[in-house]
Design an enzyme around this catalytic site. Structure first.
Site, PDB file in Angstrom:
ATOM      1  N   HIS A 137      -1.101  -6.100  12.625  1.00 53.31           N
ATOM      2  CA  HIS A 137      -0.198  -4.950  12.616  1.00 53.31           C
ATOM      3  C   HIS A 137       0.037  -4.498  14.051  1.00 53.31           C
ATOM      4  CE1 HIS A 137       0.135  -3.701   8.276  1.00 53.31           C
ATOM      5  NE2 HIS A 137      -0.728  -4.707   8.205  1.00 53.31           N
ATOM      6  N   CYS A 181      -0.582  -0.262   5.199  1.00 50.45           N
ATOM      7  CA  CYS A 181      -1.536  -0.204   4.093  1.00 50.45           C
ATOM      8  C   CYS A 181      -1.657   1.236   3.618  1.00 50.45           C
ATOM      9  CB  CYS A 181      -2.896  -0.715   4.562  1.00 50.45           C
ATOM     10  SG  CYS A 181      -4.198  -0.444   3.357  1.00 50.45           S
TER      11      CYS A 181
END
Lengths: 309, 309
Positions: B208, B239
């Protein structure tokens, strides 16, 4: 533990393309706060003619107010010998002269050949030796990784220019990815090549994040031994003569990268983020890049204590 | 010339946090066009219960329509044995099971201990062997670089989990920086450590860009031999159980990084950019990251021809 120097070029490169003219007192506050956050070097202004860049019409006032701030190295951009004369007269301890390795970019940017710009640097060094011998003269090689106008820039030409600038008396070499074309493999190769030419002269890498690889390129340069980088608060910045060029690498994220990988920057990243939030209020409508300001530092992050030089 | 696999996880991770429910026909068009652009692998959906993630209530329809698209490897996320059963029944050739190296993240995310999740993977492998022996089972280690809840995650624990998952029968190991804590030095160290545990099993890195280092981390992983990465169109993704986690690394920029540094991806970056522009119209108000889509490819860029596997 090694030190890494991050220079804020927000007050120069960062302000080159913004729509608003930032008031002088805001520029002074910016400089004061970025130094208070631990940034060791700041490019405080550009000594281009005010008619070309109205943003820097207050260069003299900015210099007068920021030179006395303790604890950092101020520098200014000079486009030519006239700019150098202004810089010497103002007593700025370091001046950054920039030419392009790309002939076509140099012509578009400064309306002369790269060789003419190199020769001009020789005259600036002579002038420095006569009138301001303590001034540090850094020489920058723009478009060292390719050019939006010309395309390919021969690597051999970059090395040749670096050697010639050193021969003429450059105290420091700046290598710039002006248009954000560089990739990590190329950064390792070209910076290693430049280091061979310039010996123990200080080297600084100026990166843009135009195609997303700015910090990957910084990480690659750290691996081959580069220890000084330009960056700007909020990733502001862009070259008016480099179509599509977007901001410099983001100073907050660059400090995080350096510290997280084991280099001491001396920078308080949270203080930078607070300054960025202030600068955002001064430049409504401008694009501010960078992730640490949005996401915060990792819970696992601990800053590294800077070693005395 | 080596190949690098970039898997688009936009249809799974990318859609996890967006506000709009994307219509099934758009998901199918997305998959079709990302495959047409040369992306060799796509995570087409998530087999979590629809009541937890309404975005994936159409998983069965998406699978039915996309499994027949030629020329790519489809896979789907499974949170547990029930998800695996759905995946086996649907005939998806590859399923991605994910647990967290961080105990606290695993508890928050799946409401059980990491060890219980590892044990569950063993049962999923048995089920696979009995009912769907041709299905590839990938096992992912989330929060391998630190956790927003727990903070530090011991590296030794990551290696232990990787070895245990291999011992249980994982066909591929995925290492994930779920919350964007990783830095290039850590990526090199941990991926090298994981590779020692898993032998010649395929390894995929899921990154990420939460703190701006996503592509720097990908470049570091390429250097130590990682050749497969998750990424998403427009850098979508996050998430729901990782506070502050922002998007996956941007697929367009990741393809540029790989190709520019000499790896063949088989991807037509301009076709990806065109798809991204379409996806932007489907997800108004969402943040689209990535620079190549804004700035275009360098004049000096030439894609590398993919080698036959």
């Amino acid at each position: 533990m090694e030190n890494v120097i991050l220079r804020d070029v927000g007050l120069r490169d960062g302000l080159q393309l913004v729509k608003a003219i930032v008031p002088t007192e805001h520029k002074i506050e910016w400089c004061r706060r970025v130094v208070a956050a631990g940034v060791p070097e700041v490019e405080i202004t550009s000594l281009v003619p005010a008619k070309i860049a109205p943003q820097f019409a207050d260069a003299e006032e900015v210099v007068a107010a920021t030179l006395s701030i303790p604890g950092y190295l101020p520098s200014a951009l000079i486009p030519n010998a006239r700019g150098a004369e202004r810089g010497f007269a103002l007593g700025i301890p370091k001046l950054n002269y920039v030419l392009s390795a790309s002939e076509e970019h140099n012509l578009a940017n400064i309306r002369r050949s790269t060789q003419a710009s190199i020769d001009d640097f020789g005259r600036i060094v002579e002038l420095r030796n006569e009138t301001a011998p303590k001034t540090c003269l850094a020489a920058g090689i723009a478009t060292a990784f390719g050019c939006t106008i010309q395309g390919e820039v021969p690597e051999a030409r970059v090395y040749e220019i670096a050697a010639e600038l050193c021969g003429l008396g450059a105290d420091e070499i700046i290598v710039a990815d002006t248009v954000g074309y560089a990739n990590p493999a190329q950064v390792k190769r070209i910076l290693t090549g430049v280091m061979k030419e310039i010996g123990d002269r200080p080297l600084l890498l100026h990166l843009h994040d135009t195609r997303g690889l700015g910090l990957a390129n910084m990480a690659a340069a750290l691996e081959v031994g580069v220890r000084a980088f330009d960056a700007s608060i909020g990733g502001l910045g862009g070259c008016p003569f480099a179509p599509g060029a977007s901001g410099n690498i983001n100073l907050e994220d660059a400090a995080f990268l350096a510290e997280a990988t084991g280099f001491a920057t001396g920078i308080d990243i949270e203080a930078l983020v607070a300054l960025r939030q202030t600068v955002e209020t001064w430049l409504p409508g401008e694009r501010f890049a960078g992730q640490v300001a949005q996401s915060g530092l990792p819970k696992t992050f601990a800053p590294i204590h800077r070693q005395a030089a």
